[in-house]
Design an enzyme around this catalytic site. Structure first.
Site, short mmCIF file in Angstrom:
data_model
loop_
_atom_site.label_atom_id
_atom_site.label_comp_id
_atom_site.label_asym_id
_atom_site.label_seq_id
_atom_site.Cartn_x
_atom_site.Cartn_y
_atom_site.Cartn_z
N TRP A 111 -2.69 -2.95 -1.72
CA TRP A 111 -2.29 -4.35 -1.74
C TRP A 111 -3.34 -5.07 -0.90
CZ3 TRP A 111 -0.61 -8.33 1.51
CH2 TRP A 111 0.12 -9.37 0.88
N LYS B 285 15.23 -15.90 -5.25
CA LYS B 285 15.33 -14.94 -6.36
C LYS B 285 14.61 -15.49 -7.57
CE LYS B 285 16.09 -11.81 -4.97
NZ LYS B 285 16.17 -11.77 -3.59
N GLU C 151 18.76 -18.24 -0.93
CA GLU C 151 18.55 -16.95 -1.59
C GLU C 151 18.47 -17.11 -3.12
OE1 GLU C 151 17.57 -14.22 -0.61
OE2 GLU C 151 18.17 -12.73 -2.09
N ASN D 45 -3.11 2.55 5.00
CA ASN D 45 -2.16 1.43 4.88
C ASN D 45 -2.07 0.80 6.26
OD1 ASN D 45 0.01 -0.28 4.49
ND2 ASN D 45 1.55 1.34 4.45
N GLY D 46 -2.27 -0.51 6.35
CA GLY D 46 -2.23 -1.19 7.65
C GLY D 46 -3.46 -2.05 7.83
N ARG E 153 6.37 -0.83 -3.99
CA ARG E 153 5.91 -1.39 -2.72
C ARG E 153 4.96 -2.57 -2.94
NH1 ARG E 153 6.61 1.94 1.66
NH2 ARG E 153 4.72 1.23 2.68
N LYS F 164 7.19 -4.87 -1.53
CA LYS F 164 8.56 -4.58 -1.12
C LYS F 164 8.65 -4.43 0.39
CE LYS F 164 12.84 -3.25 -1.91
NZ LYS F 164 13.74 -4.36 -2.23
N GLU G 221 10.57 -15.92 -6.94
CA GLU G 221 9.74 -14.74 -6.71
C GLU G 221 9.54 -13.91 -7.97
OE1 GLU G 221 11.23 -12.12 -3.61
OE2 GLU G 221 13.26 -12.20 -4.37
N CYS H 205 0.84 -1.20 0.00
CA CYS H 205 0.00 0.00 0.00
C CYS H 205 0.87 1.25 0.00
CB CYS H 205 -0.96 0.08 1.17
SG CYS H 205 -2.17 -1.22 1.24
N HIS I 143 16.56 -37.59 1.56
CA HIS I 143 15.50 -37.92 2.51
C HIS I 143 14.13 -37.52 1.97
CE1 HIS I 143 18.45 -39.16 5.45
NE2 HIS I 143 19.14 -38.06 5.15
C1 G6P Z 1 9.66 -8.64 1.33
C2 G6P Z 1 10.60 -8.34 0.18
C3 G6P Z 1 11.91 -9.13 0.35
C4 G6P Z 1 12.52 -8.80 1.69
C5 G6P Z 1 11.55 -9.06 2.84
C6 G6P Z 1 12.06 -8.49 4.15
O1 G6P Z 1 9.21 -9.95 1.27
O2 G6P Z 1 9.99 -8.68 -1.04
O3 G6P Z 1 12.80 -8.77 -0.69
O4 G6P Z 1 13.68 -9.57 1.87
O5 G6P Z 1 10.30 -8.40 2.59
O6 G6P Z 1 12.07 -7.10 4.05
P1 G6P Z 1 13.00 -6.14 4.88
O7 G6P Z 1 12.65 -4.76 4.38
O8 G6P Z 1 12.63 -6.32 6.33
O9 G6P Z 1 14.41 -6.51 4.62
#
Ligand code: G6P
Length: 608
Positions: A75, A485, A481, A101-102, A27, A603, A488, A2, A504
């Site tokens: 969102w 990547k 990671e 937002n919230g 965001r 984000k 996502e 949001c 396993h």
């Molecule tokens: C979201 C983002 C990720 C990020 C995570 C934690 O899921 O898409 O890229 O790693 O939040 O966010 P932060 O701002 O706490 O690092």
């Protein structure tokens, strides 16, 4: 998650709001809307999908004349992304508009209360109760109505509010969701984040929890929830507006990957003084460092993955036990924090709701929290006892790259510092590590410059159904990671496994042609990982290996090898992640995905 933008001033509000919302697109959102006062009444326009649709609908804002307004990218949480649920929300006679937002946690009870009083709801959202509550308490004084509502709602909120019969002011309120306000010679602004208004002003004020701002064309006033006026000091944003622009790159993600040599260097350099690591922000004496008995790292998403890496690095170098938790688990598992524990919360945005809650939980129990944060002035930065900033600059692509890399090196610095103070490494090892750290930016650059080879390889996997990432120790953390990547941004199912765990269960998923990316950067574990590669290859997998220069033996077990330059094994993540980021990126580009704004993701995850 949001985005809110508001404006009141001498200029037309709608184009400024649309422009600001566009800068908050990163965001994550699924619908957009804005409310503009046209001199007589408040008009609202909304659209589902990309902001472009709202821009077209309003002819880039020209169809909505007016000097004040509020806008929102939503969102979805309560109710599907449709026009009814999109913000802004009106009271019944359309004289009060709200963006939010919230999450209003007691909205069901409030909705019932307002329905019993005869109010009709048009949406399924929690936000609409705010519009009706404001209507209910409004007797001509907006500030009084807002404070009455705030005393009755629980949950998190950043709000933009306007009243048709007060066309000379708009209001901003915040609790546990980010919000800033700014001012220039033409007017005043509300925004969820600095990039939204950076084009117009660098003078911003961070709104604190339960503060209310009354914005007029030429001034802003701040109040407590008890309507007492308070003084606030604005700050000047010193980063460059261009930092939040694409600057010729096709995507923010690519640009941000290319910024990694700089962000890594910017995070390391200020903390290297001669041949010493000086982390002033840590505010800990050597005795206090020696007294650390355990470290709890808490974070979400990729930040959590840097924590998993840090566990291996801290334990290996400084011999301090480290527990790593996903923040949403930590906060509800009644964690055991004992004397001598240091809590480290890692967050790019500094606003992630679960990470913030974990920080508060730790502080409430009397433990000191060190924040490793990218966004200056964010909630985690402000509430942590000490903050070590990662100097990555604004990160716009939802999938983090440069902030991740900066977090990693911040954690290495901490680990080496702790190890030096605890004398678990000797001087020669210490000096060698500093040299290796200093070489990382150039080595990252080298890997980025080899992108064509990965691009060609990625193009072969655009149609992949499943991809597996395997590794041991730090290589497992890298795999987590690498896998995130890919999935996502390309929507290809992918999983990361500790290589030894594969047999396993997961190995039954390997079919002819399944891609398995094996990460093998730890010389002590080379042979073990090769065995796991051979196992999957025997079952038909195509094996991509990421390993260190010199590990020629791996070519016997791998179908395709990417070599990373030589570094200290503890820092290998910083190099091995680069080809994996590029791989995820090019697969997503090849599939035509919206790389910077993947579906359903946000984000900054400001709700739990
Ligand atoms: C979201 C983002 C990720 C990020 C995570 C934690 O899921 O898409 O890229 O790693 O939040 O966010 P932060 O701002 O706490 O690092």
């Amino acid at each position: 998650m949001c985005g809110i933008v508001g404006y009141i001033g001498k200029k037309q509000a709608a184009p400024i709001i649309l422009d600001g919302l566009a800068r908050l697109e990163y965001r994550g959102y699924d619908s957009a809307g804005m409310a503009i006062f046209d001199g007589e009444r408040i008009n609202i326009k909304k659209s589902v999908g990309r902001l472009k649709i709202l821009e077209n609908l309003t002819h880039d804002g020209k169809m909505m004349p007016g000097l004040l307004g509020i806008g929102h990218t939503r969102w979805a949480t309560h109710g599907a992304p449709n026009n009814e649920n999109s913000h802004p929300h009106f009271n019944e006679d359309e004289t009060i508009a709200v963006v939010h937002n919230g999450i209003i946690e007691n909205y069901l009870a409030l909705r019932k209360k307002m329905t019993d009083k005869g109010y009709h709801f048009r949406s399924e959202t929690d936000t609409e109760v705010l519009a009706h509550l404001l209507d209910y308490y409004y007797k001509g004084n907006p500030l009084e109505a807002i404070t009455k509502v705030l005393h009755r709602v629980s949950g998190s909120y950043a709000l933009g509010i306007m009243f048709a019969d007060h066309p000379d002011e708009i209001f901003a309120v915040r609790k546990d969701s980010p919000l800033i306000v700014g001012q220039n010679e033409d007017g005043c602004f509300i925004a969820s984040d600095v990039p939204a208004i950076l084009k117009y002003t660098r003078t911003v004020t961070y709104v604190e929890n339960q503060e209310i701002v009354r914005l007029r064309e030429d001034h802003m006033h701040f109040y407590t929830v008890d309507e007492e006026e308070i003084a606030k000091t604005p700050v000047t944003i010193d980063w460059d507006a261009n930092a939040a622009e694409k600057g010729g790159y096709e995507h923010f993600m690519l640009k941000e990957m290319y910024e990694q040599p700089k962000t890594v260097s910017d995070t390391i350099s200020p903390r290297l003084k001669g041949n010493e690591i000086v982390i002033e922000e840590l505010n800990m004496s050597d005795d206090e460092i020696r007294a650390i008995k355990k470290i709890h790292i808490v974070a979400c998403g990729s930040a959590y993955h840097t924590g998993v890496t840090a566990k291996y690095v801290m334990e290996g170098l400084a011999r301090i036990p480290v527990e790593v938790d996903v923040a949403s688990e930590f906060r509800y598992r009644n964690p055991i924090l004992e004397e001598g524990a240091l809590v480290i919360v890692i967050s790019q945005s500094g606003e992630t709701a679960d990470s913030l809650a974990a920080l508060r939980e730790s502080k409430a129990r009397g433990f000191k929290v060190l924040g490793i944060v990218n966004v200056v002035g964010s909630s985690i930065a402000r509430e942590a006892d000490n903050v070590m900033y990662t100097w990555a600059g604004p990160e716009i692509a939802v999938a983090t790259t440069k902030a991740y890399s900066a977090q990693l090196v911040a954690l290495y610095l901490l680990a080496i510092k702790f190890a030096q103070v605890k004398e678990t490494i000797d001087e020669i090892e210490f000096d060698g590590m500093l040299e290796d750290l200093k070489r990382l930016p150039d080595q990252i650059e080298l890997l980025l410059n080899n992108k064509q080879r990965i691009q060609r390889f990625a193009n072969r996997y655009i149609g992949a159904k499943d991809v597996f990432f395997i590794g041991r120790g730090i290589d497992y953390a890298i795999s987590l990671e690498g896998s995130l990547k890919l999935k996502e941004i390309s929507y290809i199912h992918s999983e990361a496994y500790a290589a030894g765990e594969l047999k396993h269960g997961t190995i039954s998923l390997i079919e002819e042609g399944t891609l398995v990316a094996a990460v093998s950067t730890q010389p002590a574990l080379y042979q073990k990982t090769i065995s796991n590669m051979v196992e999957v290859k025997a079952r038909g997998a195509f094996v991509l290996a990421v390993t260190c220069e010199g590990n020629k033996e791996i070519e016997k077990a791998a179908d395709y090898v990417i070599y990373i330059p030589e570094t200290n094994a503890y820092f290998a993540n910083s190099l091995a992640i680069i080809p994996l980021q590029l791989f995820g990126y090019y697969v997503a580009v090849g599939k035509g995905c919206d790389v910077d704004k993947p579906r359903n993701l946000a984000k900054s995850v400001t709700v739990e």
